[in-house]
Design a protein around this motif. Structure first.
Motif, short mmCIF file in Angstrom:
data_model
loop_
_atom_site.label_atom_id
_atom_site.label_comp_id
_atom_site.label_asym_id
_atom_site.label_seq_id
_atom_site.Cartn_x
_atom_site.Cartn_y
_atom_site.Cartn_z
N GLY A 180 23.76 -4.82 -36.22
CA GLY A 180 22.96 -3.78 -35.60
C GLY A 180 23.71 -3.28 -34.38
N GLY A 181 23.09 -2.38 -33.60
CA GLY A 181 23.75 -1.83 -32.43
C GLY A 181 23.80 -2.79 -31.26
N LEU A 182 24.70 -2.51 -30.31
CA LEU A 182 24.89 -3.40 -29.17
C LEU A 182 23.72 -3.37 -28.20
CD1 LEU A 182 28.69 -2.95 -28.32
CD2 LEU A 182 27.59 -4.52 -29.92
N PHE A 183 22.84 -2.39 -28.31
CA PHE A 183 21.66 -2.39 -27.45
C PHE A 183 20.60 -3.37 -27.95
CE2 PHE A 183 22.27 2.34 -26.08
CZ PHE A 183 23.34 1.96 -25.29
N TYR A 184 20.76 -3.88 -29.18
CA TYR A 184 19.75 -4.75 -29.78
C TYR A 184 20.38 -6.03 -30.33
CZ TYR A 184 16.67 -0.71 -29.48
OH TYR A 184 15.94 0.34 -29.01
N PHE A 218 23.46 -6.69 -42.66
CA PHE A 218 24.12 -7.99 -42.51
C PHE A 218 25.17 -8.25 -43.59
CE2 PHE A 218 20.30 -8.31 -39.99
CZ PHE A 218 20.77 -8.90 -38.83
N PRO A 219 24.91 -8.00 -44.88
CA PRO A 219 25.98 -8.17 -45.86
C PRO A 219 27.17 -7.24 -45.61
CG PRO A 219 23.85 -8.07 -46.95
CD PRO A 219 23.62 -7.68 -45.53
N GLU A 220 26.90 -6.01 -45.12
CA GLU A 220 27.99 -5.09 -44.77
C GLU A 220 28.79 -5.64 -43.60
OE1 GLU A 220 25.67 -0.93 -45.98
OE2 GLU A 220 26.02 -1.43 -43.88
N ARG A 221 28.08 -6.18 -42.62
CA ARG A 221 28.74 -6.76 -41.45
C ARG A 221 29.67 -7.91 -41.83
NH1 ARG A 221 26.22 -10.62 -38.07
NH2 ARG A 221 25.52 -11.50 -40.05
N ASN A 222 29.28 -8.66 -42.86
CA ASN A 222 30.05 -9.85 -43.21
C ASN A 222 31.50 -9.53 -43.61
OD1 ASN A 222 27.76 -11.28 -42.68
ND2 ASN A 222 27.34 -11.87 -44.79
N ARG A 223 31.74 -8.33 -44.14
CA ARG A 223 33.11 -7.98 -44.50
C ARG A 223 34.00 -7.84 -43.26
NH1 ARG A 223 31.20 -3.03 -43.34
NH2 ARG A 223 32.68 -1.31 -43.06
N LEU A 224 33.38 -7.53 -42.11
CA LEU A 224 34.14 -7.45 -40.86
C LEU A 224 34.43 -8.84 -40.31
CD1 LEU A 224 32.42 -4.43 -39.08
CD2 LEU A 224 34.21 -4.43 -40.81
N LEU A 225 33.49 -9.78 -40.49
CA LEU A 225 33.74 -11.16 -40.07
C LEU A 225 34.99 -11.70 -40.75
CD1 LEU A 225 30.17 -12.79 -40.20
CD2 LEU A 225 31.40 -11.99 -38.19
N LEU A 244 27.99 -17.44 -48.07
CA LEU A 244 28.78 -17.32 -49.30
C LEU A 244 29.21 -15.88 -49.55
CD1 LEU A 244 27.02 -19.79 -51.75
CD2 LEU A 244 28.79 -20.20 -50.03
N ILE A 245 28.44 -14.92 -49.05
CA ILE A 245 28.87 -13.52 -49.14
C ILE A 245 30.12 -13.32 -48.30
CG2 ILE A 245 28.25 -11.13 -48.65
CD1 ILE A 245 25.39 -11.79 -49.27
N THR A 246 30.13 -13.93 -47.10
CA THR A 246 31.32 -13.84 -46.25
C THR A 246 32.52 -14.48 -46.94
OG1 THR A 246 29.86 -13.99 -44.33
CG2 THR A 246 32.21 -14.26 -43.94
N PRO A 372 16.07 -10.96 -40.50
CA PRO A 372 16.40 -10.29 -41.76
C PRO A 372 17.40 -11.13 -42.53
CG PRO A 372 16.51 -8.76 -39.90
CD PRO A 372 16.32 -10.13 -39.34
N SER A 373 17.14 -11.41 -43.75
CA SER A 373 17.88 -12.42 -44.49
C SER A 373 19.06 -11.84 -45.23
CB SER A 373 16.97 -13.12 -45.49
OG SER A 373 17.68 -14.05 -46.24
N GLU A 374 20.25 -12.35 -44.88
CA GLU A 374 21.41 -12.07 -45.70
C GLU A 374 21.26 -12.77 -47.04
OE1 GLU A 374 24.61 -12.27 -42.04
OE2 GLU A 374 24.15 -14.00 -43.23
#
Length: 452
Positions: A180-184, A218-225, A244-246, A372-374
């Motif tokens: 999510g955004g850095l404000f939250y 969250f699943p989209e974020r995991n590709r950046l991790l 496991l998605i990561t 929110p569940s990945e």
């Protein structure tokens, strides 16, 4: 105009406003950013028509959104929050993320940008870890940071928080990538940890600062991790864990996958145990990770491009993991940044001063204990028989020489994250081969053999 280490406030504010425009998703935004490379000021001055990249309708809405007064207001908020906006042409933009299949169009950063130049390992796992999982995450993160490696994770409760807090103690530091955004910052219970990382580490997001956390992010974020890291360590997570998605993204991106073994009776260890069974490297201590890479010396950037076969062994004496505990209570840790000296003065620092964190959102507070569940996006647990999703993928691949990811998603009738995770399991077991260009095929010796 793009400055050396990040976009100007004017351009950064325009990117923020553009990124929240309905219909201009991250892929279209990436096309726009690439098309306007180095020419954003000319565009904002009205000298370039964006229609060739986003279409006439979106171009008109974009111009209406990017009013000078709106840009000025957004620029003031970025400056107050200490947020730097990075596009792929900026020197500070992480090179590793330029190379992944779905790179971010923009990154919003707060903290020490120099951490993006350090070699990194991602440490991920469940939000409800066992005491053993917490001890393991802390030991690994502390050892990696002590050896000069940056620890990347997602700021979630549990394993992520334990890894971040331990890594802050050492010279390697830590990067938190948000869904999510850095404000939250999410969850709100990790607000103190978020502030500590923003002051002494680095927080990143590809989402506009005012974007609230969303389950799909969250699943989209995991590709950046995984994209930021040389390898991904899965500490704990059941068979449907977002960790496991990561790991699946890591394999898709050519990263190493490590897993910490756990009790066979613990559902929390099912994910890493199965990854080990399918080919991930078993980790008993930080030495098992460092052994895959050359040691980090005075300039940690030196080893970013080294091939695995050229790497040397790790420094001796790093801490080993505790023995697994058979009792497995689902108790997550408190997460807060601990003491330690901040990094030396850094010309790449993104945050000057200590901006106050945003107020907690009541809508987020009520979900703090059940974020929110990945895990809803993860593949089903694998039993003795191959899951139906894997069978559908094998059937589709048996009918064609090779298929791209989008064709496999259509054939399987399942979310892309589920399909990617299933393909990863099949690849680890030798039933699927990944080809250049993101295509998949069956090995020749598997085309006429019974399915697993």
């Amino acid at each position: 105009m793009v400055e050396r280490h990040g976009a100007s406030l004017r351009v950064g504010a325009a990117l923020w406003l553009a990124g929240r425009l309905p219909g201009l998703g991250r892929r279209r935004l990436r096309v726009l950013v690439e098309g306007l490379r180095g020419r954003w000021d000319a565009f904002l001055d009205g000298n370039i028509d964006p229609a060739p990249w986003v279409g006439r309708e979106l171009a008109e809405r974009l111009r209406a959104e990017l009013r000078p007064e709106a840009i000025a207001a957004a620029a003031r908020k970025l400056k107050t929050a200490g947020i730097v906006v990075l596009t792929p042409e900026a020197d500070a933009f992480p090179p590793a993320l330029r190379e992944i299949p779905d790179p971010p169009a923009v990154l919003y950063a707060r903290g020490h940008l120099s951490l993006l130049r350090r070699p990194a390992i991602a440490v991920v796992g469940t939000r409800a870890p066992s005491p053993y999982g917490i001890r393991a995450a802390r030991a690994l993160a502390e050892g990696l940071s002590a050896a000069g490696w940056c620890v990347v994770s997602g700021l979630a409760a549990g394993i992520d928080a334990a890894a971040h807090a331990a890594a802050l103690e050492g010279p390697g530091g830590t990067i938190a990538v948000l869904g999510g955004g850095l404000f939250y910052p999410y969850p709100p219970s990790n607000a103190a940890l978020f502030r500590a990382i923003a002051e002494r580490g680095l927080v990143l997001s590809e989402y506009p600062p005012d974007a609230r956390p969303h389950r799909a992010y969250f699943p989209e974020r995991n590709r950046l991790l995984s994209g930021l890291a040389r390898g991904v360590v899965v500490v704990e997570g059941h068979g449907r864990s977002g960790a496991l998605i990561t790991a699946a993204w890591a394999l898709e991106q050519g990263r190493d996958v490590f897993a910490v073994p756990g009790p066979i009776f613990s559902p929390k260890s099912d994910g890493p145990n199965r990854l080990i069974q399918e080919g991930a490297k078993l980790v008993l201590g930080v030495d098992d990770i460092l052994a895959e890479y050359r040691p980090v010396v005075a300039d940690p950037v030196l080893w970013l491009g080294e091939a695995k076969e050229d790497r040397e062994g790790p420094p001796a004496g790093a801490p080993r993991l505790p023995a697994p505990e058979m009792e497995d209570p689902a108790a997550g840790p408190g997460a807060s940044g601990r003491g330690g000296a901040p990094p030396a003065a850094d010309p790449h620092i993104a945050s000057q001063g200590r901006p106050a964190a945003s107020a907690e959102d009541p809508a987020l507070r009520k979900d703090d204990r059940a974020p929110p569940s990945e895990e809803r996006h993860a593949p089903p647990e694998e039993g003795r028989e191959a899951p139906a999703l894997e069978q559908r993928l094998l059937t589709a691949l048996a009918a064609a020489p090779a298929l791209p990811m989008d064709a496999l998603v259509a054939a399987a009738g399942a979310p892309a994250a589920d399909v990617l995770a299933a393909l990863t399991r099949l690849e680890l077991r030798g039933w699927v081969r990944r080809l250049p260009g993101g295509r998949y095929t069956l090995p020749i010796d598997k085309r006429r053999m019974p399915r697993p």
